[in-house]
Design an enzyme around this catalytic site. Structure first.
Site, mmCIF file in Angstrom:
data_model
loop_
_atom_site.group_PDB
_atom_site.id
_atom_site.type_symbol
_atom_site.label_atom_id
_atom_site.label_comp_id
_atom_site.label_asym_id
_atom_site.label_seq_id
_atom_site.Cartn_x
_atom_site.Cartn_y
_atom_site.Cartn_z
ATOM 1 N N GLY A 17 0.786 -1.235 0.000
ATOM 2 C CA GLY A 17 0.000 0.000 0.000
ATOM 3 C C GLY A 17 0.813 1.277 0.000
ATOM 4 N N TYR A 145 11.884 -12.918 -11.562
ATOM 5 C CA TYR A 145 10.684 -12.116 -11.298
ATOM 6 C C TYR A 145 9.538 -12.562 -12.206
ATOM 7 C CZ TYR A 145 7.733 -7.914 -10.956
ATOM 8 O OH TYR A 145 6.681 -7.048 -10.770
ATOM 9 N N LYS A 149 5.883 -14.168 -11.047
ATOM 10 C CA LYS A 149 4.622 -13.491 -11.347
ATOM 11 C C LYS A 149 3.693 -14.394 -12.172
ATOM 12 C CE LYS A 149 4.734 -9.301 -9.507
ATOM 13 N NZ LYS A 149 3.676 -8.851 -8.584
ATOM 14 N N THR A 173 1.156 -2.434 -18.149
ATOM 15 C CA THR A 173 2.418 -2.149 -18.834
ATOM 16 C C THR A 173 3.254 -1.269 -17.894
ATOM 17 O OG1 THR A 173 1.148 -0.461 -20.018
ATOM 18 C CG2 THR A 173 1.619 -2.497 -21.218
ATOM 19 N N ASN A 174 4.272 -0.593 -18.399
ATOM 20 C CA ASN A 174 5.198 0.158 -17.525
ATOM 21 C C ASN A 174 4.481 1.274 -16.767
ATOM 22 O OD1 ASN A 174 6.829 -1.256 -19.530
ATOM 23 N ND2 ASN A 174 8.545 -0.107 -18.691
ATOM 24 N N VAL A 175 4.412 1.134 -15.445
ATOM 25 C CA VAL A 175 3.696 2.097 -14.609
ATOM 26 C C VAL A 175 4.669 3.181 -14.130
ATOM 27 C CG1 VAL A 175 2.095 2.345 -12.679
ATOM 28 C CG2 VAL A 175 2.435 0.086 -13.728
ATOM 29 N N HIS A 188 12.985 1.741 -12.224
ATOM 30 C CA HIS A 188 12.596 1.555 -13.623
ATOM 31 C C HIS A 188 13.041 2.749 -14.459
ATOM 32 C CE1 HIS A 188 9.759 -1.466 -11.821
ATOM 33 N NE2 HIS A 188 10.239 -2.137 -12.843
ATOM 34 N N ASP A 279 20.131 -2.554 -23.508
ATOM 35 C CA ASP A 279 18.813 -2.009 -23.833
ATOM 36 C C ASP A 279 17.674 -2.813 -23.200
ATOM 37 O OD1 ASP A 279 19.081 0.316 -25.305
ATOM 38 O OD2 ASP A 279 19.293 -0.725 -27.216
#
Length: 323
Positions: A17, A145, A149, A173-175, A188, A279
């Site tokens: 949280g 990871y 998941k 997707t990428n948050v 990230h 990359d």
């Protein structure tokens, strides 16, 4: 239990949280998306060690949730994943198993867990969709990871088939957004770049972006994701997961993302790409067709506006931001 607004029918426990998505859900609920018959409980690693089965069970018995949004995880960017694949696997497997089993044992009606697009096969066709999760190995850079998941999807299916549990998962997707981890080494790509631009601006130096800048990503603003999470909790009844993402047409390159940050923070220095750095995956384009069938009119925050708001939050909260 009753509150001034009437009886509380739902007690919603949010693990993780205090993280990026948890804080976004807390804000969206506080800003008017919450309902009188819902009590929201946000917990973090300070409240329980979810890798410990007894502590997890005690947390569930203390709060007696009817619904759970499961966000807690060991997370990190590309370079941290490459170094600690075993740690990512073990910690996340323990966390997920403890949370889902405690939910089952204490009679939780619904659990919505959070997956990631990195779980999809490395060798695949694009766009990827919900049916393709288990079609091959994930990218080798973060296999620990990714497999941990993926196993949530397997467990959800198992709990449903064996016990009739309504456990499901979302795949964002990428948050990015306020309360992200802005650590340059382990965070990230987008929050790491925001921190780099902030520092380069302070020192008057060039901005060096790791990699070529060519890889492409779909970025979702944490506040948009929060609204979608709440919809999934209330309205989405499938056990099969659902991708929560902007459309394929909204994919941006790392170069474009860096340029959006440079513009948002009014950085005037030189922009350099260090092609000696990895990359990662070139792209992992995801289809949001399933989401659009359910919510054809959902409005995502435009990318540059979301970047601007995130940069403003980081600059205003620099002293206390995770970095």
């Amino acid at each position: 239990m009753t509150e001034a607004t009437g009886p509380v029918a739902k007690r919603i426990l949010v693990t993780g949280g205090s993280g990026l998505v948890g804080k976004a859900i807390e804000k969206v609920v506080a800003d008017g998306e919450g309902r009188p018959d819902e009590k929201w409980i946000f917990v973090s690693s300070k409240d329980a060690d979810l890798t410990n089965a007894a502590e997890t069970k005690a947390l569930f018995e203390q709060h007696k949730p009817t619904h759970v949004i499961h966000l807690a995880a060991m997370v990190g960017g590309l370079f941290k994943n490459i170094r600690y694949n075993l740690d990512f696997w073990r910690r996340n497997i323990h966390i997920n198993d403890n949370v889902l089993h405690s939910a089952y044992e204490t009679g939780v009606q619904k659990v919505v867990s959070c997956l990631s697009t990195c779980i999809f096969p490395d060798k695949t066709t694009y766009p990827i969709d919900e049916s393709m999760i288990h079609n091959g190995p994930p990218h080798s850079s973060n296999f620990g990871y990714s497999y941990a998941k993926r196993m949530i999807d397997i467990q959800n299916r198992g709990y449903f088939e064996q016990h009739g549990c309504r456990f499901t998962a979302v795949i964002p997707t990428n948050v990015f957004g306020p309360h992200d981890n802005f650590n340059i080494e382990d965070g990230h790509v987008l929050p790491g770049l925001i921190h780099k631009v902030y520092l380069a601006k302070q020192t008057g130096s060039a901005l060096t972006v790791w990699g070529t800048g060519k890889p492409r990503r779909q970025f979702i603003y944490s506040l948009d994701l929060a609204r979608l999470f709440i919809w999934v909790l209330r309205e989405y009844d499938e056990v099969e997961p659902i991708i929560l993402s902007v459309g394929e047409e909204d994919e941006v390159s790392i170069r474009e993302a860096a340029e959006a940050i440079v513009e948002a923070m009014d950085f005037r220095g030189e922009l350099v790409f260090d092609a000696t750095k990895a990359d990662g995956q070139f792209k992992k384009t995801a289809s949001n067709a399933k989401l659009r069938r359910y919510l054809p009119n959902f409005q995502f925050t435009p990318f540059r506006q979301a970047v601007k708001e995130t940069c403003a939050w980081f600059s205003a909260n620099y002293a206390n931001a995770r970095k």
